[in-house]
Design a protein around this motif. Structure first.
Motif, PDB file in Angstrom:
ATOM      1  N   VAL A 330       0.841  -1.195   0.000  1.00  0.00           N
ATOM      2  CA  VAL A 330       0.000   0.000   0.000  1.00  0.00           C
ATOM      3  C   VAL A 330       0.877   1.247   0.000  1.00  0.00           C
ATOM      4  CG1 VAL A 330      -1.563   1.376   1.413  1.00  0.00           C
ATOM      5  CG2 VAL A 330      -2.019  -1.047   1.063  1.00  0.00           C
ATOM      6  N   THR A 333       2.511   1.710  -3.395  1.00  0.00           N
ATOM      7  CA  THR A 333       1.569   2.271  -4.366  1.00  0.00           C
ATOM      8  C   THR A 333       1.396   3.765  -4.137  1.00  0.00           C
ATOM      9  OG1 THR A 333       0.481   0.126  -4.369  1.00  0.00           O
ATOM     10  CG2 THR A 333      -0.706   1.929  -5.392  1.00  0.00           C
ATOM     11  N   LYS A 334       1.376   4.154  -2.866  1.00  0.00           N
ATOM     12  CA  LYS A 334       1.259   5.575  -2.539  1.00  0.00           C
ATOM     13  C   LYS A 334       2.501   6.334  -2.998  1.00  0.00           C
ATOM     14  CE  LYS A 334       1.278   8.377   1.666  1.00  0.00           C
ATOM     15  NZ  LYS A 334       1.157   8.311   3.122  1.00  0.00           N
ATOM     16  N   LEU A 335       3.660   5.745  -2.745  1.00  0.00           N
ATOM     17  CA  LEU A 335       4.927   6.381  -3.097  1.00  0.00           C
ATOM     18  C   LEU A 335       5.025   6.632  -4.594  1.00  0.00           C
ATOM     19  CD1 LEU A 335       7.419   7.295  -1.559  1.00  0.00           C
ATOM     20  CD2 LEU A 335       8.395   5.042  -1.862  1.00  0.00           C
ATOM     21  N   SER A 337       2.670   7.087  -6.611  1.00  0.00           N
ATOM     22  CA  SER A 337       1.676   8.054  -7.076  1.00  0.00           C
ATOM     23  C   SER A 337       2.209   9.478  -7.006  1.00  0.00           C
ATOM     24  CB  SER A 337       0.387   7.937  -6.272  1.00  0.00           C
ATOM     25  OG  SER A 337       0.563   8.461  -4.982  1.00  0.00           O
TER      26      SER A 337
ATOM     27  N   PHE B  15      -6.273   7.686  -1.548  1.00  0.00           N
ATOM     28  CA  PHE B  15      -5.450   8.399  -2.501  1.00  0.00           C
ATOM     29  C   PHE B  15      -5.708   7.904  -3.910  1.00  0.00           C
ATOM     30  CE2 PHE B  15      -2.863   4.717  -2.399  1.00  0.00           C
ATOM     31  CZ  PHE B  15      -2.741   4.362  -1.083  1.00  0.00           C
ATOM     32  N   LEU B  16      -4.913   8.431  -4.790  1.00  0.00           N
ATOM     33  CA  LEU B  16      -5.219   8.381  -6.213  1.00  0.00           C
ATOM     34  C   LEU B  16      -5.297   7.018  -6.875  1.00  0.00           C
ATOM     35  CD1 LEU B  16      -2.439  11.022  -6.646  1.00  0.00           C
ATOM     36  CD2 LEU B  16      -4.841  11.629  -6.577  1.00  0.00           C
ATOM     37  N   SER B  17      -5.589   5.983  -6.176  1.00  0.00           N
ATOM     38  CA  SER B  17      -5.725   4.685  -6.865  1.00  0.00           C
ATOM     39  C   SER B  17      -6.855   3.869  -6.256  1.00  0.00           C
ATOM     40  CB  SER B  17      -4.405   3.931  -6.855  1.00  0.00           C
ATOM     41  OG  SER B  17      -4.107   3.535  -5.553  1.00  0.00           O
ATOM     42  N   LYS B  19      -7.709   2.666  -3.573  1.00  0.00           N
ATOM     43  CA  LYS B  19      -8.289   2.904  -2.267  1.00  0.00           C
ATOM     44  C   LYS B  19      -9.255   4.087  -2.306  1.00  0.00           C
ATOM     45  CE  LYS B  19      -6.259   0.282   1.005  1.00  0.00           C
ATOM     46  NZ  LYS B  19      -6.415   0.052   2.429  1.00  0.00           N
ATOM     47  N   SER B 172      -1.355  15.923  -5.033  1.00  0.00           N
ATOM     48  CA  SER B 172      -0.114  15.147  -5.125  1.00  0.00           C
ATOM     49  C   SER B 172       1.096  15.968  -4.692  1.00  0.00           C
ATOM     50  CB  SER B 172       0.093  14.569  -6.519  1.00  0.00           C
ATOM     51  OG  SER B 172       0.186  15.587  -7.475  1.00  0.00           O
ATOM     52  N   LEU B 175       1.559  15.416  -0.998  1.00  0.00           N
ATOM     53  CA  LEU B 175       2.129  14.084  -0.826  1.00  0.00           C
ATOM     54  C   LEU B 175       3.637  14.124  -1.050  1.00  0.00           C
ATOM     55  CD1 LEU B 175       0.368  11.633  -0.249  1.00  0.00           C
ATOM     56  CD2 LEU B 175       0.659  10.939  -2.603  1.00  0.00           C
ATOM     57  N   ASP B 179       6.594  13.261   1.536  1.00  0.00           N
ATOM     58  CA  ASP B 179       7.547  12.244   1.112  1.00  0.00           C
ATOM     59  C   ASP B 179       8.982  12.713   1.338  1.00  0.00           C
ATOM     60  OD1 ASP B 179       8.633  10.996  -2.077  1.00  0.00           O
ATOM     61  OD2 ASP B 179       8.435   9.913  -0.181  1.00  0.00           O
TER      62      ASP B 179
END
Lengths: 488, 477
Positions: A330, A333-335, A337, B15-17, B19, B172, B175, B179
């Motif tokens: 998970v 997948t976030k990374l 994005s 988030f963008l997928s 989920k 994004s 995010l 990150d």
């Protein structure tokens, strides 16, 4: 103070305020020697007199730059995808058109210009999964475990990001071979991870020795927490192709020591030597019984930049993750994005690479011919390279079993080493710079890849066209003799 | 930083997928439609993302012809392609090692293309010089932004590095900041005044931020996303002065610069304004401007072509920027070609010019018409209002929920605007995004929808929205 008496504003971003990790990043393949090579090329253009008429760049693994031709079929499909009006053009074969059509249907708005999902276009991931299954003799591959990326480098750095954490003594340690492809050391420096170097055995064709892995690991445990083990197979810069036994041993080691395996397999089609074969880590792992196949965490990387495609500029690549913790997946997948999506032309190219023309299709003949010729030529050049270099007293070259490079050991006279040190240069950099200035050949010194203390190497690609490569090898032969004489 | 916590937890949940709860509903509805189970509409209308091509707008012909010829040079011998296409492709191929787009390029982009970009910038800015040495091409402009963040952000020092960002801002980016370990310092744009940036608010945010972190950079998006606001020259000057006084690195995200359609509205670049502000400021304030081939009329998001121009960067640091680039090989060639065509499009007299200018003009007209239509429709509806539309790809209208609607959302344990979007999607098949994804003032609610789409699609979307909205307001009044 500025001229008009106003107080001079100190910059926000200076060497002092910059992220200190960045200062430790180096990348020899495009480093100072290449910059000098470019400068010399400019000088040649301006008519400056040199003992050579061109600089031959054998520093970077860029096939097309050295004259390798792209595969016609791939470029046809990409052109059709870019400008779909060409689908009406009778000059394009039907099999190229059908693939382009299929790819475009999987793209938003039927265009390469639409964002794809961050993990990559689903249809393409499915095609990649099927390719992997075929390659590995039927072992199942889940498309959901495939992450398309901007070249393999992107995926490698992403995985490292996920793996690196902790502070001080509990900072993540990552095992990487010496010598290695300097993307790894650069990425580790950037992330502030601890690099755990394990030496490949030069006296045994650069093979991997589990005892050495063990030694390096035990040593590292004193100052970090080792979490990952990176292996490049076929090897860069060494060109060795690991035996199946070796791969099994590495997997067993990773299992015992609880390490995440990162298998860089971008040269998987580049295998030349008799008796050598590419075994994917995934396949070997799957055939090792559940205590390994269901436990060991693995990420394998591949790309469109090497092999017979050589399409570096498209930045196509993928990784397959195996046995990843669902929560970590998970996060992964976030990374991905965050960087939105990999370039869609690269994704399209990857799709054609894993879906090449079949025997019953019109483009098959040409495709097979082009692919075989390219790989055969590389094999010939690999052979020629090791043969000629091994004729030179003071140069010892291990067999170029695969990949695109040779990493011969050069013996440097003590006087040369001294002069290099006086100049503040590593001795092999000193050697390579002289080779560049005197013969117009650009190689990368071994110090850029790592080597045992007191040994010196250079990395040369086997990519120049055969005639040119012969010239390069002869010039190196000449130069080494002259250099040895000069400093004896 | 409650906004940060809000976004973070949102990101964890949706988030963008897969989920993403809205996307899951889209998938579900599409499956149901396929099985013939849907009554009141027969397709999902997606106005959720800033993707021109996905929204049905065709790519610019000239761009795709050049791209095809570069990918497959046999086309250079083709009669079907216009002469200027072939000349450009030929020229670009000469810039590639071995004459192939499959070769690696220079780390920061092909020299000739950086040249084109710098000339484009100079033309745009009425003659202000721009050097290719300060242009860095990347795989999408967000990548360039991230490289800079990497350089600036130190997570190990006593104090976390902070970046000021506008509220609302696109998801994004937040995010990406997280990150990289940055502390996010939100400053609120002033909705009542067309989403302007007010210096007093910047000051407040900075002051607040200094209590818990070390602010080093100020990020501005102009034209704004999702607000579509475009800064006046005066506002830009104020911001620059503020950055100079408070010692902040300016990050000017200008990717929507060629998407300006409001009347009497003009885009002025931060670089231009900076250069005209007196030498103390113009030669010292550090600025990075970002642009991309993904937005504007080209809409080539999938090609991943972006660049940043660095102004007044410490030369030693610039050298390290280059080194950082080396760990990513080189920017994708397709994206670089797109940038070249963006910077140096067909000119009057060129064979491709008539088609090209027609295509560009039709997109501009479409935007204007859509903007008009949106204001008309919203003007008639109670409980929904938007600021005048001037630029960018989106509209970010404010929803004024009746108290009963708020209670209903609270009961369902969801943000009201998210719930609104879910209901809207369910009942009419229209997919738009909720304001909570972008950040907004407490107790205010918004939705974001794409304006850069075909007029027919816009009309369809507005009808669906109108129908739903009237019913919704009636139910909760």
């Amino acid at each position: 103070m500025t001229e008009n008496g106003c107080e001079y504003r100190e910059r926000v971003l200076t060497m002092d305020t910059m992220n200190p990790n960045i200062k430790r990043v180096e990348y020899a393949v495009r480093g100072p020697i290449v910059q000098r090579a470019v400068q010399i090329e400019r000088e040649l253009k301006m008519g400056v007199n040199k003992p050579f008429t061109e600089v031959i760049k054998a520093n970077i693994g860029d096939c097309h730059a050295m004259g390798q031709r792209p595969i016609t079929f791939f470029r046809q499909v990409l052109a059709l995808c870019s400008y779909p009006d060409l689908l009406e053009d009778s000059k394009f074969p039907e099999d190229a058109k059908s693939r382009a059509h299929r790819i475009l249907q999987a793209c938003g708005g039927g265009s390469l210009g639409a964002y794809s999902t961050s993990q990559g276009i689903e249809m393409i991931r499915q095609d990649v999964a099927r390719y992997i299954e075929r390659r590995d003799g039927g072992i199942a591959c889940d498309p959901d475990n495939i992450y398309l990326s901007t070249g393999a480098s992107d995926a490698i750095v992403t995985m490292l990001k996920l793996l690196v954490l902790g502070e001080g003594m509990s900072r993540t340690g990552v095992m990487i071979s010496i010598p290695q492809y300097p993307l790894y050391s650069a990425a580790l420096a950037e992330l502030g991870a601890v690099q755990i170097s394990y030496y490949l055995d030069e006296d045994n064709c650069w093979s991997l020795d589990i005892n050495e892995l063990s030694r390096a690991l035990q040593e590292a445990k004193k100052h970090c927490i080792p979490r990952a083990l990176c292996i490049i197979n076929p090897g860069n810069p060494t060109g060795q192709v690991q035996s199946r036994q070796c791969i099994e041993d590495v997997i067993r080691f990773a299992a015992t020591e609880n390490l995440f395996l990162m298998a860089d397999e971008v040269y998987q089609d580049n295998v030349y030597a008799d008796g050598c074969k590419f075994y994917s880590f995934k396949k070997v792992l799957s055939e090792m019984g559940p205590e390994y196949s269901e436990k060991v965490e693995l990420a394998s990387f591949h790309s469109t930049s090497k092999c017979y495609m050589g399409e570096c500029g498209f930045r196509g690549g993928y990784m397959e993750v195996v046995n990843l913790d669902p929560e970590v997946k998970v996060q992964l997948t976030k990374l991905v994005s965050v960087r939105l999506c990999p370039p869609v032309p690269g994704q399209a190219l990857l799709d054609v690479v894993v879906n090449p023309p079949q025997p019953d299709e019109p483009s098959y003949g040409t495709f097979i011919k082009e692919r075989s010729e390219t790989l055969a030529t590389l094999a010939e050049k690999a052979s020629m390279t090791q043969e000629i270099l091994n004729q030179v007293p003071g140069i010892k070259c291990n067999p170029v079993q695969g990949a695109m490079y040779t990493f011969p050991r050069i013996h440097l006279p003590p006087k040369a080493i001294l002069e290099a040190k006086e100049k503040g240069q590593s001795p092999d950099m000193f050697y390579c710079m002289k080779l560049l200035e005197e013969k117009g050949i650009c190689l990368v010194p071994g110090s850029g890849f790592g080597q045992r203390d007191g040994t010196y190497h250079f990395r040369m690609t086997i990519l120049p066209p055969k005639e040119k490569l012969k010239i390069v090898l002869d010039k190196i032969k000449e130069f080494h003799q002259q250099f040895t004489d000069q400093y004896s | 930083m409650s906004f940060l916590r809000e976004i973070s937890s949102l990101k964890k949940n949706m988030f963008l997928s897969e989920k993403d709860v809205l996307l899951r509903l889209v998938a579900q509805i599409e499956a149901e439609i396929q099985q013939g189970e849907r009554k009141n509409y027969n397709e999902v209308l997606d106005l959720s993302s800033g993707d021109l091509h996905r929204g049905g707008i065709k790519p610019i012909t000239f761009v795709r012809q050049v791209l095809a010829a570069c990918f497959y040079p046999a086309l250079l011998k083709d009669d079907s392609l216009p002469l200027d296409v072939k000349e450009r492709a030929d020229d670009l191929l000469r810039q590639c090692e071995g004459g192939s787009v499959g070769s690696y390029t220079d780390l920061c982009g092909i020299a000739k293309i950086k040249h084109s970009v710098s000339k484009f910038i100079t033309r745009r800015d009425g003659g202000v010089p721009s050097s290719p040495e300060n242009i860095f091409i990347t795989s999408g402009s967000q990548m360039a932004l991230m490289f800079l963040l990497k350089l600036m952000i130190q997570s190990k020092v006593p104090c976390q590095t902070g970046v000021l960002i506008p509220v609302p801002t696109y998801a994004s980016f937040t995010l990406a900041l997280e990150d990289h370990g940055a502390a996010i310092i939100p400053y609120y744009l002033c909705e009542e005044q067309c989403w302007t940036l007010q210096v007093e608010e910047l000051r407040r945010a900075l002051h607040e931020g200094r209590r818990t972190c070390n602010p080093v950079a100020l990020y501005i998006c102009n034209p704004g996303n999702p607000t579509g606001h475009i800064q006046s020259r005066k506002s830009i000057e104020e911001v620059i002065r503020f950055a100079a006084e408070e010692k902040l690195f300016l990050l000017a995200d200008e990717v929507y610069q060629s998407c300006v359609y409001g009347e009497d509205t003009e885009f002025e670049s931060y670089k231009k304004v900076l250069s005209e502000m007196g030498s103390t400021i113009s030669s010292t304030v550090e600025l990075a401007s970002f642009n991309s081939a993904s937005k504007g009329f080209m809409g080539e998001c999938g090609l991943r072509g972006g660049y940043m121009e660095l102004v007044n960067l410490d030369p030693a640091v610039k050298e390290y920027t280059r080194i950082l680039f080396s760990t990513r090989s080189c920017p994708p060639v397709g994206g670089q070609i797109a940038l070249d065509l963006m910077a140096d499009p067909p000119k009057p007299g060129d064979p491709s010019f008539p088609t090209f200018s027609e295509e560009v003009q039709s997109i501009k007209n479409m935007m204007r018409k859509n903007a008009c239509r949106i204001q008309e429709v919203f003007g008639e509806l109670p409980g929904i209002s938007c600021q005048p539309l001037k630029a960018g790809f989106f509209v970010f209208p404010c929803l004024h929920f009746p108290p009963r609607a708020l209670k209903w959302a609270k009961k369902r344990q969801m943000k009201p605007d998210m719930l609104y979007c879910l209901q809207l999607l369910e009942e009419t098949g229209l997919h738009v995004r909720p304001g909570c994804e972008y950040g907004q003032r407490k107790d205010s609610h918004h939705i974001r929808l794409l304006v850069a789409t075909h007029e027919d699609i816009m009309e369809d979307a507005l009808q669906r929205l109108k129908t739903f909205h009237m019913r919704f307001m009636k139910e909760f009044s």
